[in-house]
Write a protein that holds these residues in place. Structure first.
Motif, PDB file in Angstrom:
ATOM      1  N   ARG A   1      50.977  -3.985   2.174  1.00  0.00           N
ATOM      2  CA  ARG A   1      49.696  -4.041   2.863  1.00  0.00           C
ATOM      3  C   ARG A   1      49.522  -5.379   3.584  1.00  0.00           C
ATOM      4  NH1 ARG A   1      46.225  -0.122   2.446  1.00  0.00           N
ATOM      5  NH2 ARG A   1      46.366   1.391   0.750  1.00  0.00           N
ATOM      6  N   THR A   2      48.841  -5.341   4.700  1.00  0.00           N
ATOM      7  CA  THR A   2      48.515  -6.575   5.425  1.00  0.00           C
ATOM      8  C   THR A   2      47.779  -7.528   4.497  1.00  0.00           C
ATOM      9  OG1 THR A   2      48.334  -5.361   7.509  1.00  0.00           O
ATOM     10  CG2 THR A   2      47.291  -7.524   7.398  1.00  0.00           C
TER      11      THR A   2
ATOM     12  N   THR B   1      51.857  -9.930   7.592  1.00  0.00           N
ATOM     13  CA  THR B   1      51.204  -9.374   8.777  1.00  0.00           C
ATOM     14  C   THR B   1      52.101  -8.287   9.369  1.00  0.00           C
ATOM     15  OG1 THR B   1      52.176 -10.793  10.474  1.00  0.00           O
ATOM     16  CG2 THR B   1      50.319 -11.696   9.233  1.00  0.00           C
ATOM     17  N   SER B   2      51.582  -7.613  10.374  1.00  0.00           N
ATOM     18  CA  SER B   2      52.342  -6.550  11.024  1.00  0.00           C
ATOM     19  C   SER B   2      53.622  -7.087  11.661  1.00  0.00           C
ATOM     20  CB  SER B   2      51.480  -5.868  12.083  1.00  0.00           C
ATOM     21  OG  SER B   2      51.058  -6.809  13.058  1.00  0.00           O
ATOM     22  N   GLU B   3      53.628  -8.349  12.015  1.00  0.00           N
ATOM     23  CA  GLU B   3      54.821  -8.940  12.632  1.00  0.00           C
ATOM     24  C   GLU B   3      55.969  -9.107  11.629  1.00  0.00           C
ATOM     25  OE1 GLU B   3      52.619 -11.505  16.183  1.00  0.00           O
ATOM     26  OE2 GLU B   3      53.733 -12.536  14.595  1.00  0.00           O
TER      27      GLU B   3
ATOM     28  N   ALA C   1      56.982  -6.674   9.738  1.00  0.00           N
ATOM     29  CA  ALA C   1      57.658  -5.375   9.600  1.00  0.00           C
ATOM     30  C   ALA C   1      59.015  -5.437  10.280  1.00  0.00           C
ATOM     31  CB  ALA C   1      56.802  -4.287  10.231  1.00  0.00           C
TER      32      ALA C   1
ATOM     33  N   THR D   1      57.776  -1.978   5.817  1.00  0.00           N
ATOM     34  CA  THR D   1      56.705  -1.454   6.667  1.00  0.00           C
ATOM     35  C   THR D   1      55.389  -2.080   6.228  1.00  0.00           C
ATOM     36  OG1 THR D   1      57.886   0.647   6.873  1.00  0.00           O
ATOM     37  CG2 THR D   1      55.557   0.629   7.463  1.00  0.00           C
ATOM     38  N   VAL D   2      54.582  -2.482   7.185  1.00  0.00           N
ATOM     39  CA  VAL D   2      53.302  -3.133   6.881  1.00  0.00           C
ATOM     40  C   VAL D   2      52.171  -2.211   7.322  1.00  0.00           C
ATOM     41  CG1 VAL D   2      51.855  -5.156   7.261  1.00  0.00           C
ATOM     42  CG2 VAL D   2      54.349  -5.402   7.159  1.00  0.00           C
ATOM     43  N   SER D   3      51.242  -1.973   6.419  1.00  0.00           N
ATOM     44  CA  SER D   3      50.105  -1.105   6.727  1.00  0.00           C
ATOM     45  C   SER D   3      48.797  -1.874   6.571  1.00  0.00           C
ATOM     46  CB  SER D   3      50.094   0.096   5.778  1.00  0.00           C
ATOM     47  OG  SER D   3      49.816  -0.330   4.452  1.00  0.00           O
ATOM     48  N   ASP D   4      47.774  -1.358   7.233  1.00  0.00           N
ATOM     49  CA  ASP D   4      46.444  -1.997   7.124  1.00  0.00           C
ATOM     50  C   ASP D   4      45.813  -1.710   5.790  1.00  0.00           C
ATOM     51  OD1 ASP D   4      45.780  -1.358  10.613  1.00  0.00           O
ATOM     52  OD2 ASP D   4      46.680  -3.086   9.610  1.00  0.00           O
TER      53      ASP D   4
END
Length: 116
Positions: free
Chosen positions: A13-14, A83-85, A87, A113-116
């Motif tokens: 998760r973020t 953060t999403s970066e 991933a 994988t990064v999720s909100d």
């Protein structure tokens, strides 16, 4: 011949933390992690030497740690404030064997994988 076995990764998760470990089945001088996002080059994330010297990529150095066991066969990497970066596919990396300091290899990779 299996040289590097990776574990960890998956869905994070973020704002959470990512934990990776890698066990080496050869006597590498340096163990670490690289990562590669879609369409990106493979970048160094962090490494640790037999002498406990460490190096981090600029994009993780203030929010990550890397350590190893005394036998220098397993390394542990933790990345905080994901953060999403972040991933990407993360690859364990080993370099330097007795008598062959330039030898290097990568593990098969583990998807993060990064999720909100």
């Amino acid at each position: 011949q299996v040289q590097l076995v990776e574990s960890g990764g998956g869905l994070v998760r973020t704002g959470g933390s990512l934990s990776l470990s890698c066990t080496a089945y050869r006597n590498f001088n340096v163990l670490g992690w690289y990562r590669q996002g879609p369409g990106d080059q493979r970048d160094l994330v962090a490494y640790i030497t037999r002498g406990y010297r460490t190096k981090f990529g600029d994009f993780v150095k203030d929010r990550s740690t890397i350590s190893r066991d005394n036998a220098a066969t397993t390394i542990y990497f933790v990345l905080n404030e994901v953060t999403s970066e972040d991933a990407a596919i993360y690859y364990c990396w080993g370099k330097g064997l007795p008598g062959v300091p330039t030898y290097e290899t990568w593990g098969p990779g583990t998807q993060v994988t990064v999720s909100d």
